[in-house]
Design a protein around this motif. Structure first.
Motif, mmCIF file in Angstrom:
data_model
loop_
_atom_site.group_PDB
_atom_site.id
_atom_site.type_symbol
_atom_site.label_atom_id
_atom_site.label_comp_id
_atom_site.label_asym_id
_atom_site.label_seq_id
_atom_site.Cartn_x
_atom_site.Cartn_y
_atom_site.Cartn_z
ATOM 1 N N GLU A 52 0.833 -1.207 0.000
ATOM 2 C CA GLU A 52 0.000 0.000 0.000
ATOM 3 C C GLU A 52 0.866 1.254 0.000
ATOM 4 O O GLU A 52 1.897 1.312 0.672
ATOM 5 C CB GLU A 52 -0.901 0.009 1.240
ATOM 6 C CG GLU A 52 -1.839 1.183 1.221
ATOM 7 C CD GLU A 52 -2.791 1.225 2.404
ATOM 8 O OE1 GLU A 52 -3.970 1.487 2.186
ATOM 9 O OE2 GLU A 52 -2.331 1.007 3.534
ATOM 10 N N LYS A 87 -5.085 0.608 -0.062
ATOM 11 C CA LYS A 87 -5.859 -0.569 0.310
ATOM 12 C C LYS A 87 -6.756 -0.179 1.482
ATOM 13 O O LYS A 87 -6.487 -0.515 2.641
ATOM 14 C CB LYS A 87 -4.890 -1.694 0.711
ATOM 15 C CG LYS A 87 -5.434 -3.056 0.387
ATOM 16 C CD LYS A 87 -4.385 -4.138 0.556
ATOM 17 C CE LYS A 87 -5.050 -5.467 0.291
ATOM 18 N NZ LYS A 87 -4.191 -6.607 0.497
ATOM 19 N N PRO A 88 -7.826 0.562 1.183
ATOM 20 C CA PRO A 88 -8.625 1.141 2.270
ATOM 21 C C PRO A 88 -9.402 0.077 3.034
ATOM 22 O O PRO A 88 -9.855 -0.906 2.451
ATOM 23 C CB PRO A 88 -9.619 2.048 1.532
ATOM 24 C CG PRO A 88 -9.158 2.124 0.123
ATOM 25 C CD PRO A 88 -8.344 0.902 -0.137
ATOM 26 N N PRO A 89 -9.596 0.295 4.343
ATOM 27 C CA PRO A 89 -10.448 -0.609 5.107
ATOM 28 C C PRO A 89 -11.882 -0.538 4.584
ATOM 29 O O PRO A 89 -12.333 0.517 4.147
ATOM 30 C CB PRO A 89 -10.360 -0.068 6.541
ATOM 31 C CG PRO A 89 -9.766 1.291 6.439
ATOM 32 C CD PRO A 89 -9.045 1.386 5.144
ATOM 33 N N GLU A 91 -14.819 -0.395 5.852
ATOM 34 C CA GLU A 91 -15.774 0.590 6.398
ATOM 35 C C GLU A 91 -15.608 1.946 5.715
ATOM 36 O O GLU A 91 -16.571 2.658 5.494
ATOM 37 C CB GLU A 91 -15.586 0.823 7.905
ATOM 38 C CG GLU A 91 -15.264 -0.392 8.751
ATOM 39 C CD GLU A 91 -13.819 -0.810 8.616
ATOM 40 O OE1 GLU A 91 -13.609 -1.872 7.988
ATOM 41 O OE2 GLU A 91 -12.911 -0.108 9.106
ATOM 42 N N SER A 92 -14.355 2.294 5.391
ATOM 43 C CA SER A 92 -14.130 3.618 4.825
ATOM 44 C C SER A 92 -14.595 3.693 3.379
ATOM 45 O O SER A 92 -14.643 4.762 2.789
ATOM 46 C CB SER A 92 -12.649 3.994 4.916
ATOM 47 O OG SER A 92 -11.931 3.381 3.869
ATOM 48 N N TYR A 99 -13.627 9.527 -1.597
ATOM 49 C CA TYR A 99 -12.201 9.446 -1.938
ATOM 50 C C TYR A 99 -11.845 10.407 -3.071
ATOM 51 O O TYR A 99 -10.773 11.022 -3.065
ATOM 52 C CB TYR A 99 -11.812 7.997 -2.299
ATOM 53 C CG TYR A 99 -11.445 7.195 -1.070
ATOM 54 C CD1 TYR A 99 -10.124 7.108 -0.638
ATOM 55 C CD2 TYR A 99 -12.415 6.574 -0.307
ATOM 56 C CE1 TYR A 99 -9.782 6.395 0.506
ATOM 57 C CE2 TYR A 99 -12.092 5.862 0.839
ATOM 58 C CZ TYR A 99 -10.780 5.774 1.242
ATOM 59 O OH TYR A 99 -10.439 5.088 2.384
ATOM 60 N N GLU A 204 -2.289 11.899 2.394
ATOM 61 C CA GLU A 204 -2.188 11.056 3.588
ATOM 62 C C GLU A 204 -3.055 11.617 4.732
ATOM 63 O O GLU A 204 -3.701 10.866 5.452
ATOM 64 C CB GLU A 204 -0.726 10.961 4.013
ATOM 65 C CG GLU A 204 -0.510 9.979 5.119
ATOM 66 C CD GLU A 204 0.931 9.514 5.155
ATOM 67 O OE1 GLU A 204 1.368 8.875 4.189
ATOM 68 O OE2 GLU A 204 1.611 9.824 6.144
ATOM 69 N N TYR A 207 -6.500 10.659 3.895
ATOM 70 C CA TYR A 207 -6.673 9.202 4.064
ATOM 71 C C TYR A 207 -6.796 8.855 5.547
ATOM 72 O O TYR A 207 -7.590 7.996 5.934
ATOM 73 C CB TYR A 207 -5.482 8.491 3.414
ATOM 74 C CG TYR A 207 -5.641 6.989 3.253
ATOM 75 C CD1 TYR A 207 -6.867 6.413 2.952
ATOM 76 C CD2 TYR A 207 -4.541 6.139 3.383
ATOM 77 C CE1 TYR A 207 -7.005 5.040 2.790
ATOM 78 C CE2 TYR A 207 -4.661 4.765 3.215
ATOM 79 C CZ TYR A 207 -5.901 4.222 2.933
ATOM 80 O OH TYR A 207 -6.034 2.865 2.775
ATOM 81 N N ASP A 208 -6.020 9.550 6.382
ATOM 82 C CA ASP A 208 -6.133 9.342 7.836
ATOM 83 C C ASP A 208 -7.559 9.635 8.306
ATOM 84 O O ASP A 208 -8.123 8.896 9.116
ATOM 85 C CB ASP A 208 -5.152 10.244 8.595
ATOM 86 C CG ASP A 208 -3.719 9.723 8.503
ATOM 87 O OD1 ASP A 208 -3.544 8.541 8.140
ATOM 88 O OD2 ASP A 208 -2.783 10.507 8.764
ATOM 89 N N ARG A 211 -9.999 6.930 7.069
ATOM 90 C CA ARG A 211 -9.833 5.629 7.750
ATOM 91 C C ARG A 211 -10.217 5.666 9.209
ATOM 92 O O ARG A 211 -10.688 4.685 9.765
ATOM 93 C CB ARG A 211 -8.368 5.170 7.652
ATOM 94 C CG ARG A 211 -8.015 4.599 6.300
ATOM 95 C CD ARG A 211 -6.625 4.065 6.312
ATOM 96 N NE ARG A 211 -5.663 5.084 6.739
ATOM 97 C CZ ARG A 211 -4.383 4.857 6.979
ATOM 98 N NH1 ARG A 211 -3.914 3.637 6.872
ATOM 99 N NH2 ARG A 211 -3.582 5.839 7.324
ATOM 100 N N ASN A 212 -9.943 6.827 9.855
ATOM 101 C CA ASN A 212 -10.009 6.831 11.324
ATOM 102 C C ASN A 212 -11.156 7.626 11.926
ATOM 103 O O ASN A 212 -11.406 7.521 13.119
ATOM 104 C CB ASN A 212 -8.701 7.395 11.912
ATOM 105 C CG ASN A 212 -7.496 6.606 11.418
ATOM 106 O OD1 ASN A 212 -7.618 5.405 11.193
ATOM 107 N ND2 ASN A 212 -6.374 7.277 11.209
#
Ligand code: BTN
Length: 285
Positions: A52, A87-89, A91-92, A99, A204, A207-208, A211-212
């Motif tokens: 990734e 390689k997103p989780p 849920e996201s 995106y 990034e 993306y954080d 994802r979070n």
């Protein structure tokens, strides 16, 4: 910005890179002199289970692809042609459209930091300056769309095209009035390596969030996107497949769809298609 014209160099990008994940994969970043499409190459890397965050760049693309089956004109050393493999989780990915919006905001932020130019965002993925296109995003799922509960092997390729140093001669006739590039706007050289490093960092951050931040991710991404919108509050024309309609772009919903109010007051959510904005002379760009 810098005094001389730089061209893309992995060494220079490496020394500017401040991101932790993007551009720092176990799979080496690639810079091709000529390639068909960096998105195609990133898809190939995905099929070979690359790490990734790997970045694929090219100095020239012979088959650069845009949205809606269009060509992305990619002459040598004229722009940034970049693909990032994520390689997103699962849920996201409940709202994959976020995106694209997040990438547009990240690239616009990077351009502002490096070149001092404030670009606008035209739904869904256009980076624009005074109605002219400067860049765009092509998000693809090279191994197929597996949905929010999809299993492993789920990759996302974010393809970014940004015009840095074009010339009118390099452009096909039909694009000459509709396209511009960063150095035309700054009047001085823009270092593409610093841009790539900044794009990696800003992407990034986005993306954080995706994802979070769970339920808050959508509003954070959309709020940032709205700060640069050139679409909301405007009269727009929407073309999707064989249908076209006009209305007022009022908002973005939580999935990233554009909400358009028709003349009868009803609201339509636009998930895909081409949106053009009405100018004061009545034309749409
Ligand atoms: C659009 O606005 O239509 C999206 C354009 C995306 C172009 C980029 S250039 C790097 C990557 N490789 C491609 O073939 N396309 C994307």
């Amino acid at each position: 910005m810098s005094d001389s014209f730089e061209i893309l160099s992995l060494d220079q990008i490496q020394s500017e890179l401040k991101s932790r994940l993007i551009g720092r994969s176990s799979t080496p970043n690639e810079l091709h002199d000529v390639i068909d499409s960096t998105n195609n190459r990133a898809a190939e890397l995905a099929r070979n289970d690359a790490g990734e965050g790997v970045i694929v760049l090219a100095r020239q693309q012979t088959g650069g692809r845009g949205r809606l089956g269009r060509t992305w004109v990619s002459p040598p050393d004229s722009g940034i042609y970049l693909s990032v493999l994520l390689k997103p989780p699962a849920e996201s990915l409940a709202q994959p459209g976020l995106y694209t919006l997040a990438t547009g905001t990240a690239v616009a932020g990077a351009v502002e930091n490096v070149a001092g130019v404030r670009l606008g965002l035209k739904w869904v993925n256009d980076l624009v300056f005074e109605g002219k296109k400067v860049g765009g995003i092509l998000a693809e799922f090279p191994m197929g769309w597996t949905g929010a509960n999809g299993g492993s092997g789920r990759y996302l390729v974010l393809g970014i095209g940004l015009n840095v140093r074009l010339s009118q001669e390099a452009l096909p006739e039909e694009l000459k009035e509709r396209v511009t590039w960063l150095e035309a706007l700054t009047g001085m050289p823009v270092n593409p390596n610093m841009l790539v490093a900044q794009i990696a960092l800003q992407l990034e951050h986005a993306y954080d969030i995706l994802r979070n931040d769970g339920d808050r991710a959508s509003s954070r991404i959309i709020d940032e996107w709205k700060k640069r919108t050139v679409t909301l509050g405007r009269e727009v024309q929407v073309t999707s497949g064989n249908t076209a309609f006009r209305g007022t772009a009022t908002d973005i919903d939580a999935s990233g769809a554009l909400l358009v109010r028709n003349a009868d007051g009803s609201i339509r959510a636009v998930h895909a298609g081409e949106v053009t904005v009405r100018l004061t002379d009545g034309s749409y760009v």
